[in-house]
Design a protein around this motif. Structure first.
Motif, short mmCIF file in Angstrom:
data_model
loop_
_atom_site.label_atom_id
_atom_site.label_comp_id
_atom_site.label_asym_id
_atom_site.label_seq_id
_atom_site.Cartn_x
_atom_site.Cartn_y
_atom_site.Cartn_z
N PRO A 11 0.80 -1.23 0.00
CA PRO A 11 0.00 0.00 0.00
C PRO A 11 0.84 1.28 0.00
N ALA A 12 1.89 1.35 0.81
CA ALA A 12 2.71 2.57 0.86
C ALA A 12 3.43 2.78 -0.47
N ALA A 16 3.02 5.99 -2.90
CA ALA A 16 4.16 6.78 -3.38
C ALA A 16 4.16 6.84 -4.90
N GLN A 17 3.92 5.71 -5.54
CA GLN A 17 3.88 5.65 -7.00
C GLN A 17 2.85 6.63 -7.56
N ARG A 18 1.64 6.59 -7.02
CA ARG A 18 0.58 7.48 -7.51
C ARG A 18 0.88 8.94 -7.20
N ASN A 19 1.44 9.22 -6.01
CA ASN A 19 1.76 10.60 -5.66
C ASN A 19 2.87 11.17 -6.53
N MET A 79 4.33 12.16 0.74
CA MET A 79 4.66 11.30 -0.39
C MET A 79 4.08 9.90 -0.22
N LEU A 80 3.89 9.47 1.03
CA LEU A 80 3.37 8.13 1.31
C LEU A 80 1.88 8.11 1.61
N ALA A 81 1.26 9.28 1.66
CA ALA A 81 -0.15 9.37 2.02
C ALA A 81 -1.05 8.81 0.93
N PRO A 82 -2.18 8.24 1.32
CA PRO A 82 -3.14 7.78 0.33
C PRO A 82 -3.65 8.95 -0.50
N PRO A 83 -4.10 8.69 -1.70
CA PRO A 83 -4.59 9.76 -2.57
C PRO A 83 -5.92 10.32 -2.06
N ALA A 84 -5.86 11.46 -1.39
CA ALA A 84 -7.05 12.07 -0.81
C ALA A 84 -8.06 12.50 -1.86
N THR A 104 -6.34 1.94 -2.52
CA THR A 104 -5.77 2.22 -1.21
C THR A 104 -6.33 1.20 -0.22
N THR A 105 -5.46 0.70 0.64
CA THR A 105 -5.85 -0.27 1.63
C THR A 105 -6.15 0.43 2.95
#
Length: 113
Positions: A11-12, A16-19, A79-84, A104-105
């Motif tokens: 998940p992290a 990061a990849q998406r961010n 950078m590690l946060a889920p996509p809000a 996101t998990t």
């Protein structure tokens, strides 16, 4: 038939990849421009590495993440946060569930918290 990755992103890593992709696209950086900015910050990554990182074909390591956070002006937490921006879960699906849109998990509840 291709084999599944030996060490798939968790998940992290997916966050990061998406961010990284989102921040690069928001700033309208090409891979070459981002590579130049990273080099200017003292961290060399080539265009192919950046592209593979965004596709989830290359894992982001700690040094990469620190340099990318500096270039984008973000903290490591950000950078590690889920996509809000996910309209489905807003970056926080229920514990134990995975958002079907952004993948996101939901983190399990910790005992004693």
């Amino acid at each position: 038939m291709s084999e599944p990755p030996r060490n798939p992103l968790g998940p992290a890593g997916r966050n990061a990849q998406r961010n990284i992709r989102r921040l690069r696209e928001e700033r309208r950086f090409s891979y070459a421009e981002l590579a130049e900015r990273l080099a200017g910050a003292g961290h060399r990554m080539d265009v192919l590495d950046l592209s593979a990182l965004e596709r989830g074909e290359r894992r982001v390591d700690v040094d990469d993440l620190v340099a990318l956070a500096a270039v984008f002006g973000r903290s490591l937490d950000q950078m590690l946060a889920p996509p809000a921006e996910c309209e489905n879960c807003h970056g926080a699906p229920p514990a134990g569930f995975i958002c079907i849109r952004c993948e996101t998990t939901g983190l399990p509840a910790r005992a004693g918290v």
